[in-house]
Design a protein around this motif. Structure first.
Motif, short mmCIF file in Angstrom:
data_model
loop_
_atom_site.label_atom_id
_atom_site.label_comp_id
_atom_site.label_asym_id
_atom_site.label_seq_id
_atom_site.Cartn_x
_atom_site.Cartn_y
_atom_site.Cartn_z
N THR A 140 0.84 -1.19 0.00
CA THR A 140 0.00 0.00 0.00
C THR A 140 0.88 1.24 0.00
O THR A 140 1.99 1.23 0.52
CB THR A 140 -0.92 0.03 1.23
OG1 THR A 140 -0.13 -0.11 2.41
CG2 THR A 140 -1.92 -1.12 1.18
N THR A 141 0.36 2.31 -0.60
CA THR A 141 1.14 3.54 -0.71
C THR A 141 1.48 4.11 0.66
O THR A 141 2.57 4.63 0.88
CB THR A 141 0.35 4.59 -1.51
OG1 THR A 141 -0.06 4.03 -2.74
CG2 THR A 141 1.19 5.82 -1.77
N ILE A 162 7.65 17.23 -0.09
CA ILE A 162 8.79 17.24 0.82
C ILE A 162 9.89 16.37 0.23
O ILE A 162 9.65 15.19 -0.08
CB ILE A 162 8.39 16.70 2.21
CG1 ILE A 162 7.29 17.58 2.80
CG2 ILE A 162 9.58 16.62 3.14
CD1 ILE A 162 6.69 17.04 4.07
N PRO A 163 11.08 16.87 0.03
CA PRO A 163 12.16 16.06 -0.57
C PRO A 163 12.47 14.85 0.30
O PRO A 163 12.40 14.89 1.52
CB PRO A 163 13.35 17.03 -0.60
CG PRO A 163 12.75 18.39 -0.51
CD PRO A 163 11.52 18.25 0.32
N GLY A 164 12.78 13.74 -0.38
CA GLY A 164 13.21 12.55 0.35
C GLY A 164 12.11 11.64 0.83
O GLY A 164 12.38 10.61 1.44
N GLU A 165 10.83 12.01 0.58
CA GLU A 165 9.74 11.13 0.99
C GLU A 165 9.81 9.84 0.16
O GLU A 165 9.98 9.89 -1.05
CB GLU A 165 8.39 11.80 0.78
CG GLU A 165 8.09 12.89 1.79
CD GLU A 165 7.84 12.35 3.17
OE1 GLU A 165 6.92 11.54 3.35
OE2 GLU A 165 8.57 12.74 4.09
N PRO A 166 9.69 8.67 0.79
CA PRO A 166 9.79 7.41 0.04
C PRO A 166 8.64 7.25 -0.93
O PRO A 166 7.53 7.71 -0.69
CB PRO A 166 9.75 6.34 1.14
CG PRO A 166 9.04 7.00 2.28
CD PRO A 166 9.44 8.45 2.22
N ALA A 167 8.92 6.59 -2.05
CA ALA A 167 7.89 6.34 -3.06
C ALA A 167 7.92 4.87 -3.44
O ALA A 167 8.98 4.25 -3.55
CB ALA A 167 8.13 7.20 -4.29
N LEU A 168 6.74 4.30 -3.66
CA LEU A 168 6.65 2.90 -4.06
C LEU A 168 7.24 2.68 -5.44
O LEU A 168 7.18 3.56 -6.31
CB LEU A 168 5.20 2.44 -4.06
CG LEU A 168 4.60 1.90 -2.77
CD1 LEU A 168 3.13 1.56 -2.99
CD2 LEU A 168 5.35 0.68 -2.27
N ASP A 169 7.78 1.47 -5.66
CA ASP A 169 8.21 1.08 -6.99
C ASP A 169 7.00 1.08 -7.93
O ASP A 169 5.85 1.00 -7.50
CB ASP A 169 8.83 -0.32 -6.97
CG ASP A 169 10.08 -0.38 -6.10
OD1 ASP A 169 10.68 0.68 -5.86
OD2 ASP A 169 10.43 -1.49 -5.66
N ALA A 170 7.26 1.11 -9.23
CA ALA A 170 6.19 1.19 -10.21
C ALA A 170 5.23 0.02 -10.12
O ALA A 170 4.03 0.16 -10.38
CB ALA A 170 6.78 1.28 -11.62
N ASP A 171 5.73 -1.16 -9.77
CA ASP A 171 4.84 -2.33 -9.71
C ASP A 171 4.28 -2.57 -8.31
O ASP A 171 3.72 -3.62 -8.04
CB ASP A 171 5.56 -3.59 -10.21
CG ASP A 171 6.72 -3.99 -9.32
OD1 ASP A 171 7.03 -3.25 -8.35
OD2 ASP A 171 7.31 -5.05 -9.58
N ARG A 172 4.44 -1.58 -7.43
CA ARG A 172 3.90 -1.61 -6.06
C ARG A 172 4.47 -2.77 -5.25
O ARG A 172 3.82 -3.35 -4.39
CB ARG A 172 2.37 -1.69 -6.02
CG ARG A 172 1.59 -0.94 -7.07
CD ARG A 172 2.23 0.31 -7.56
NE ARG A 172 1.94 1.53 -6.83
CZ ARG A 172 2.67 2.64 -6.92
NH1 ARG A 172 3.74 2.68 -7.68
NH2 ARG A 172 2.34 3.70 -6.23
N SER A 173 5.74 -3.12 -5.51
CA SER A 173 6.37 -4.22 -4.78
C SER A 173 7.20 -3.75 -3.61
O SER A 173 7.67 -4.57 -2.81
CB SER A 173 7.26 -5.04 -5.73
OG SER A 173 8.31 -4.23 -6.25
#
Length: 736
Positions: A145-146, A569-580
């Protein structure tokens, strides 16, 4: 119990992990003064805006003085919030409260103790508790989940448990009070609405994983009239929720002929004939594709159908609807001014009551749960608001559910309705006919809390607007849960979980460019907990009655506050494109016989993973060659504990049976449900027998009204006049 002169609840937060920080944040939104004793991780991010919050961090306190400082602060606190990252000596407060009489609420995890090092990660609990297998996307397998919904769920449970304890202590006194929950319970709290783990859906096929339909497998196979469609200039969520919606929507798209098919008799929410479901979905999709988003939304609105655009976070922040809700404010973050989301509750308080009625919580009595004796009137339907009332019932309250003639609109979904309405007594009353309003008046005067979720138009038509209810019972606490608010382009209408996700940007974020909503009723379930916490907070602050308004959009804003920041906000984590996952060391990997979740943030732990399984680029192949058990054993031998099996819900039942209950449903037999998710320790604490809501027949109506104070002769007249309308609903033992 020490309280501030202004009656502000004072909370001491010990620990800086995600769930504990969010719990402190929620306490702040509810009006508490929160003091944090922890390291730099506890500092407040610019998107976490608290009404009142003082910070005491460990850099300002000598390490050998932390425990003494915690004891000093605890002596003046109403609530001590203990997270898993609190100093070891303070973790003992989870079992033995500190001097001073504060209520202790603790957040733990079966998995957090296995860490090699580094910060706690909600991913492990979410993976182990079945949440990731409940999510869908463009590939087979589980999906992250995001947002860390397990942390938010645990926070909501912790806050609700603490407020229940405070209310009990205020009314009944008593000795130490402790409530405990966990990250695993929090993950379950955010997927509990459907009870999907109980019974497989008969007749539903699993689409092949390499087909485009995989992304929409839930919508096409089961709920074809509630799904995302690509319009001419974007994506839109269309939702036909009730039988009347089906006929209007299929007529709108030129396929009213489909209503004659046996699978669509009574326009069910769930369609078990997949071929028919696919035909419905294709027909709606073709109609939507030929039009721009605005035209689709307008056409659906004219006939009362739920339709919302699938916006990005930034598009929502810039939208007219966001402005109408008053959900944002400008805040300075260093040298940058940012827009952040706030304003998740709207509370109005009646004038202090001069009547001789009981004080807030006066009906509480000793019992095995903290809210035994509290009287709750549930006038709501659907899922989120009834879940709020059910949670109060799980905590011991006496809950009466009033349904219209014909019953709650979601009774036919079976297990989901059962979960949202256990521990309630049901009565069906025609509020528009004869003595119906007089019955309602007696119920309102009986109640301590009333839960609503009708639109403003329906509230006015039924005479149950919050102001009208407070006029009948000046000491009443009213909690009204809306969908998308009452103002703005989408306000004042019926809404569903998916619509709030779509509008606020969560679906686009979860889908990585194409909308995919959280599955399992995340907003429905969590909003129920948020509503229960808001009700208890209002009771604690009562000087007269009060009305609190919140809704699906309220919790959607809270859950997605990290993304709803502009500029980002810089540096916030983001999910990979395939949501893995979030890179090689925080993600989901297929093994030979299942899936594993890695959540290794610290450098030492990552080095040990490399030593055991190879470099980052080799991790997928290395893990795929092993069974789940072999992966776990290999990493355990290397000293890595931040890894777990990605479980499905049935496996979670076997792993953590303490988080589940069994209940006998008259129409479905014995079923398994997610339990109360919070454990209490106080004088007389114990389990509460669970009971299903049942159908509101004449027997149940008589039982309810006699308990309220109606004489038998009065009840006889109400039955004879048809005001009490017993119903029998065909209940399906299926899940959605």
């Amino acid at each position: 119990m020490t309280r501030g002169a202004d009656d502000t609840i004072r909370v001491l937060q010990l620990g800086g992990d995600a769930a504990t920080r969010v719990a402190g944040q929620i306490f702040g939104y509810l009006g508490a003064r929160v003091t944090v004793l922890d390291g730099p991780a506890a500092s407040v991010s610019p998107h976490w805006t608290l009404r009142e919050r003082s910070l005491v961090t460990t850099p300002d306190v000598a390490p050998d003085a932390v425990v003494a400082e915690a004891r000093r602060l605890a002596s003046g606190a109403d609530v001590v919030l203990v997270g898993p990252t609190a100093p070891a000596e303070l973790l003992a407060w989870r079992d033995e409260p500190p001097p001073g009489g504060a209520v202790v609420t603790a957040i733990t995890s079966e998995l957090q103790t296995e860490f090699t090092g580094g910060p706690r990660d909600s991913m492990l609990a979410e993976a182990a508790s079945g949440l990731y297998w409940s999510q869908f996307g463009s590939r087979p397998g589980p999906h992250c989940t995001t947002e860390p919904v397990g942390a938010y769920g645990a926070a909501l449970i912790a806050v609700t448990g603490a407020l229940a304890g405070l209310l009990r202590r205020r009314v009944l006194g008593g000795g130490p009070f402790i409530s405990r929950t966990s990250y695993e319970a929090g993950a379950l709290a955010c997927e509990a609405v459907s009870g999907a783990f109980t019974t497989p859906v008969a007749g539903a096929r699993e689409p092949a994983p390499d087909t485009p339909r995989y992304r929409d497998r839930l919508s096409i196979a089961l709920t074809p009239a509630i799904r995302f469609h690509r319009a001419g200039d974007g994506w839109v969520l269309v939702g036909a929720l009730f039988p009347s919606h089906w006929s209007r929507l299929l007529d709108l798209v030129g396929r009213a002929d489909l209503l004659a098919h046996p699978a669509l008799v009574d326009a069910p929410l769930v369609v078990l004939d997949q071929e028919v479901g696919e035909e419905v979905a294709r027909s709606i999709g073709a109609w939507v594709a030929a039009r721009p988003v605005d035209e689709v939304v307008s056409a659906c609105a004219r006939i009362g159908i739920i339709a919302t655009p699938a916006l990005t976070y930034r598009e929502f922040l810039d939208s007219e609807h966001c402005a109408a809700q008053g959900m944002t404010e400008r805040r300075v973050d260093g040298d940058v001014e940012r827009t952040v989301v706030t304003g998740f509750l709207n509370r109005t308080t009646a004038e202090p009551s001069t009547s001789d009625g009981p004080a807030a919580g006066a009906h509480l009595r000793d019992g095995p749960r903290p809210l035994c004796g509290l009287r709750v009137l549930d006038l709501a339907s659907s899922v989120a608001a009834p879940t709020c009332a059910r949670i109060l019932g799980d905590l011991g309250a006496d809950v009466v559910k009033v349904e219209p003639p014909g019953g709650d609109s979601v009774r036919s979904i079976g297990l989901g309705f059962s979960l949202a309405n256990r521990n309630k007594s049901a009565v069906s009353v025609d509020l528009r006919a004869g003595d119906g309003p007089a019955v309602l008046e007696r119920l309102v005067r009986w109640a301590d809390v009333c839960v609503l979720n009708q639109t403003p138009r329906v509230l006015a038509a039924l005479g149950i607007e919050p102001g009208q209810l407070l006029a009948l019972n000046p000491g009443l606490t009213v909690v009204r849960m809306s969908g998308l608010g009452d103002t703005g382009p989408f306000g004042g209408n019926v809404a569903i979980d998916a619509a709030a996700q779509s509008l606020i940007g969560a679906s686009m974020a979860q889908g990585g460019g194409e909308p995919v909503g959280y599955v399992g009723g995340v907003l429905d379930s969590a909003s129920g907990w948020f509503g229960a916490a808001a009700a208890l907070s209002a009771l604690l602050g009562a000087r007269g009655g009060s009305a609190t308004e919140l809704g699906l959009l309220s919790f959607a804003g809270l859950l997605n506050a990290r993304g709803l920041v502009s500029p980002p906000i810089p540096g916030e984590p983001a999910l990979d494109a395939d949501r893995s996952g979030y890179g090689p060391f925080r993600g989901l990997y297929p093994a030979r016989d299942g899936w594993v979740c890695l959540a290794v943030r610290d450098g030492e732990g990552q080095a040990r993973v490399r030593s055991a399984l190879g470099p980052e680029t080799a991790l997928p192949e290395s893990i795929a060659a092993r069974t789940v058990a072999e992966v776990l054993a290999t990493l355990s031998d290397a000293g890595v504990g931040a890894v777990t099996e990605v479980r499905r819900l049935p496996d979670t039942v076997a792993w953590r049976p303490d988080l589940f209950v069994e209940i006998d449903e008259p129409a479905m037999g014995r079923v398994t449900q997610i339990g109360g998710l919070v454990e209490f320790s106080f004088d007389g604490a114990g389990p509460l027998p669970l009971r299903p809501v049942g159908n509101p027949d004449e027997t149940s109506a008589r039982d309810v009204l006699e308990r309220i104070g109606f004489a038998r002769g009065e009840i006889d007249r109400l039955v004879a006049s048809g005001v009490l309308a017993p119903i029998t609903v065909r209940t399906r033992a299926i899940t959605v």
